[in-house]
Design a protein around this motif. Sequence first.
Motif, PDB file in Angstrom:
ATOM      1  N   ILE A 151       0.727  -1.203  -0.113  1.00  0.00           N
ATOM      2  CA  ILE A 151      -0.065  -0.003  -0.003  1.00  0.00           C
ATOM      3  C   ILE A 151       0.905   0.941   0.137  1.00  0.00           C
ATOM      4  O   ILE A 151       1.817   1.212   0.681  1.00  0.00           O
ATOM      5  N   ILE A 152       0.603   2.179  -0.827  1.00  0.00           N
ATOM      6  CA  ILE A 152       1.469   3.558  -0.848  1.00  0.00           C
ATOM      7  C   ILE A 152       0.623   4.753  -0.161  1.00  0.00           C
ATOM      8  O   ILE A 152      -0.464   4.938  -0.472  1.00  0.00           O
ATOM      9  N   PRO A 153       1.389   4.950   1.045  1.00  0.00           N
ATOM     10  CA  PRO A 153       0.538   6.353   1.328  1.00  0.00           C
ATOM     11  C   PRO A 153       0.770   7.672   0.957  1.00  0.00           C
ATOM     12  O   PRO A 153       0.114   8.585   1.140  1.00  0.00           O
ATOM     13  N   ASP A 154       1.847   7.682   0.153  1.00  0.00           N
ATOM     14  CA  ASP A 154       2.325   8.914  -0.269  1.00  0.00           C
ATOM     15  C   ASP A 154       1.314   9.717  -1.329  1.00  0.00           C
ATOM     16  O   ASP A 154       1.221   9.089  -2.587  1.00  0.00           O
ATOM     17  N   GLU A 155       0.799  10.819  -0.702  1.00  0.00           N
ATOM     18  CA  GLU A 155      -0.366  11.186  -1.684  1.00  0.00           C
ATOM     19  C   GLU A 155       0.113  11.837  -2.841  1.00  0.00           C
ATOM     20  O   GLU A 155      -0.624  12.001  -3.863  1.00  0.00           O
ATOM     21  N   THR A 156       1.509  12.531  -3.000  1.00  0.00           N
ATOM     22  CA  THR A 156       1.869  13.071  -3.969  1.00  0.00           C
ATOM     23  C   THR A 156       1.883  12.111  -5.254  1.00  0.00           C
ATOM     24  O   THR A 156       1.521  12.481  -6.486  1.00  0.00           O
ATOM     25  N   PHE A 157       2.633  10.927  -4.736  1.00  0.00           N
ATOM     26  CA  PHE A 157       2.728   9.785  -5.910  1.00  0.00           C
ATOM     27  C   PHE A 157       1.296   9.482  -6.577  1.00  0.00           C
ATOM     28  O   PHE A 157       1.025   9.487  -7.597  1.00  0.00           O
ATOM     29  N   ASN A 158       0.418   9.377  -5.484  1.00  0.00           N
ATOM     30  CA  ASN A 158      -0.949   8.618  -5.882  1.00  0.00           C
ATOM     31  C   ASN A 158      -1.846   9.711  -6.698  1.00  0.00           C
ATOM     32  O   ASN A 158      -2.576   9.438  -7.549  1.00  0.00           O
ATOM     33  N   ALA A 159      -1.314  10.985  -6.572  1.00  0.00           N
ATOM     34  CA  ALA A 159      -2.171  11.843  -7.274  1.00  0.00           C
ATOM     35  C   ALA A 159      -1.681  11.898  -8.754  1.00  0.00           C
ATOM     36  O   ALA A 159      -2.620  12.112  -9.642  1.00  0.00           O
ATOM     37  N   LEU A 160      -0.606  10.986  -9.287  1.00  0.00           N
ATOM     38  CA  LEU A 160      -0.203  10.774 -10.486  1.00  0.00           C
ATOM     39  C   LEU A 160      -1.429  10.247 -11.375  1.00  0.00           C
ATOM     40  O   LEU A 160      -1.709  10.118 -12.551  1.00  0.00           O
ATOM     41  N   GLY A 161      -1.904   9.275 -10.471  1.00  0.00           N
ATOM     42  CA  GLY A 161      -2.990   8.512 -11.024  1.00  0.00           C
ATOM     43  C   GLY A 161      -4.450   8.896 -10.822  1.00  0.00           C
ATOM     44  O   GLY A 161      -5.543   8.445 -11.317  1.00  0.00           O
ATOM     45  N   ASN A 162      -4.535   9.700  -9.718  1.00  0.00           N
ATOM     46  CA  ASN A 162      -6.026  10.088  -9.232  1.00  0.00           C
ATOM     47  C   ASN A 162      -6.225  11.523  -9.172  1.00  0.00           C
ATOM     48  O   ASN A 162      -7.402  12.053  -9.206  1.00  0.00           O
ATOM     49  N   GLY A 163      -5.229  12.239  -9.141  1.00  0.00           N
ATOM     50  CA  GLY A 163      -5.231  13.885  -8.562  1.00  0.00           C
ATOM     51  C   GLY A 163      -5.617  14.561  -9.986  1.00  0.00           C
ATOM     52  O   GLY A 163      -5.566  14.204 -11.161  1.00  0.00           O
ATOM     53  N   PHE A 164      -5.963  15.878  -9.485  1.00  0.00           N
ATOM     54  CA  PHE A 164      -6.328  16.838 -10.539  1.00  0.00           C
ATOM     55  C   PHE A 164      -5.404  18.152 -10.641  1.00  0.00           C
ATOM     56  O   PHE A 164      -5.093  18.312  -9.300  1.00  0.00           O
TER      57      PHE A 164
END
Lengths: 394, 506
Positions: A151-164
């Motif tokens: 599981i990846i907790p890093d929100e900066t990284f996750n934004a690449l796939g989910n963020g705007f």
Amino acid sequence: MFLQNLQKQLRQNIREYGMYIALFVIMAIFAATTEGIFVSPRNLSNLIDQTGYIAVLAVGMTLVIVIRHIDLSVGFLAGFLGAISAIMLVQWGLPTFLVVPLVMGLGVIAGLITALPVAALKIPSFVASLAGMLIYRGLLLLVTEKTGTIIIPDETFNALGNGFIPDLPHFLPVGEKTHLLTLLLGFVAIVLFVLSQINDRKQKQAYNFEVLPTNLFVLKLAFVALLIGGVSMVLAAWSGISWTLVIVLVVVAVYYFITTQTVLGRHIYAVGGNPEAAELSGINVKRIIFVVFGSMGMLSALAGILFTARLRSATTTAGTLFELDAIAAAYIGGVSAAGGVGKVIGSIIGALVMLSLTSGMNLMGIGIAYQYVVRGLVLVAAVIFDVTTRNRGR
Amino acid sequence: MDNSILEMRGITKEFPGVKALNNVSFKVARGEIHCLVGENGAGKSTLMKVLSGVYPHGSYSGDILFDGQVQHFKGIADSERVGIAIIYQELALVPDMPVFENIFLGNENRKGWLINWNETIRRASAMLDKVGLKVNPATLVRDLSVGKQQLIEIAKALSRDVKLLILDEPTAALNEIESDNLLELLRGLRNQGVTCILISHKLKEVMAVADKVTVLRDGQTIVTLDATKGELTEGVMIKHMVGREIENIYPPRAHTPRNEIVLQVDHWTAHDPALGRDVVKDAHFKVRKGEIVGFAGLMGSGRTELAHSIFGNPDGYRLQGELTVKGEKRALSQPEQAIKAGIAYVSEDRKGDGLILIQDVKQNISIANLRELAARGVLNANAEIKVANEYKGSMNIKTPSVEQKVGNLSGGNQQKVSLAKWLFVKPNVLILDEPTRGIDVGAKFEIYSLMSKLVQQGMSIILISSELPEVLGMSDRVYVVAAGRIAGELPISEATQERVMQLATN
């Protein structure tokens, strides 16, 4: 006269417009069958993010198929490098801005390793990349064996796939939910497109080359402007442009430029069109093979990052069958298996067609079994259309 | 009743925008060798494709009578059934199959559901005897020379009880001895009652075998000449083919070679690891500025291999010896380096490794010198079109536009594109490998004139050709190559056909 011109242009370029028409028809059908849910801002925004990682792979695969090769290793390579980025983030504690370039560098190395037996020993790329597929699948299992899903907790990284992308402050009295920056970027894109087209036309006229008749030219500009405007308004009505879309657009822009405007691009297509003639024309064919496979590896890494970020985790089966989706997207987009023919934009449309089918049929509640059959039929239909229109053009 | 085996009446075949055949009539008598001549694009191949059913009945207008019956061929299978066989320039054999399988491919000797291999081999041997070819029927076709492969194609046709044998440029890839053998075989077949249509650019061999000659020009029948009535001379044929008299096909020698040596090769040996033998052995030669140096020799004597080994060695030979370009010793390990050193090589096989057929004229012209059209790796597309249009004009390349795919052009125009590509590189030494193979008289003359102009401007040309008159008509000096060695050097004053052939066959 106007209609005649229009007909002539349509007939001459039916192959190019065919894909766009097909995509439009598919979208219209789903819009009707899902009572508009398919074309809702939320679903379209989602669709674009889902298409992202396949689109990135399809761009690289286009060039691989153009030079008469294939790369079957990209799916599990993407999965494996996705897991590596998860490990870098979670276990090594590296920040996103280091992980992304490091993993893409690893991707380039992986691509060059695949290219080595192909270029140096003339081993068929089908075999070399099949071996790569098995190896990366094994490596993916190996690195996720102990932990299972990471599981990846890093929100900066996750934004690449989910963020705007962030919005501008709302200083104008427009709808609270409208994403202003998206609208602004859409407007800028339209202006840039119109200016570059006018500039190109002027240059062509300066050389006394044939250009589109004025009325058709205006029609073309209006059509594309409406398209860009429409898409940005739809996106603005949801959450705006996603980071995935930004990445895909950058990849497409770079590869479109390389393939159409540069010496490197011309060399790639020459190697695909006739490798012996290319060699005798002073093109280093081995170097081109390394460049194309290296770029494929880099894009596999990027696809792995997008997919991992979208799931917010690295799983043990990530990347399964991605390579086949990418190959299918390229063929639907008009790439020729005989080599030398295929466009980056076409493959992106191909990827959109594939993902639209999945998304639309999911919304309609069609079973997964039928979905595979339908996607297979669409792939065959697209290739048949491509081959028959190509022969007629002679 | 007349004695015709074939009569084609009023054949008209149109392609979008072009009338390829315009009311052509063509009559072939039983048991004769009938030659079909004409410039490239005159309609010979189209006419034969109509006859063999490649263009099915209904796609053309006019009638075909074969053996007195009106025929409506819907495909090649129909024309084969009545006894028509076509052998194309590009041979249709499977290289990795043995000779006997190739001969009966698609016409297998069956034993129920299975193939009777013993009968196949027995009959194949009989067919090989018939065409006078002494090879083991179990040999792979890949291991035979082009000349022998041609004979296997003929054996294949004969195994199907052919009544009318059509050969499209059969000797284009053959050396003189192989050509003579083939023509002798055709005479033998005629005596056994096989009618033959021969398409050829080589007027000497037409003179040697033809009973009748039909000349096509611009999709129309111009004349049918009867050899038995003494109507056949080369001059008459050329006159009808081009519609004008060509007194001397080679331009007058207006250049004088300078003393400066631009290319020199010493103790040059090339070993082909794939074949396990030396394809070039201890070669010495030199080329002066503004000189045309001819390389004569038989097919397979190593001329192309020699050219490749100098031009950056794309085939990966192991090289020994010294290559000196403009006074500097060079080791060129890539065609890229050879081009930079000022050498250009126009391939003998323009469709195979010369041009990119699926790309257009401008892309083919620019491909070897894109850097001149680019700034920091980015192409100037408009400048490219301009350059291509300049060559289209100056070399008289017949194409609707420079955006036409090269695969759609005729052979002569493809060759001009190939030349334009290498002239755009602006080389010091231009190697021309069989520059006029399979192209028509008019285009040949244009290429000869161009060569003459180029040497006057100080370029040096290496001319590799299997057509002796061409080598003798154009060169200042001739090297004769035999079995990978330079067998002799002749100044043009001493070079005669007899002398060259003597060296080449020793």
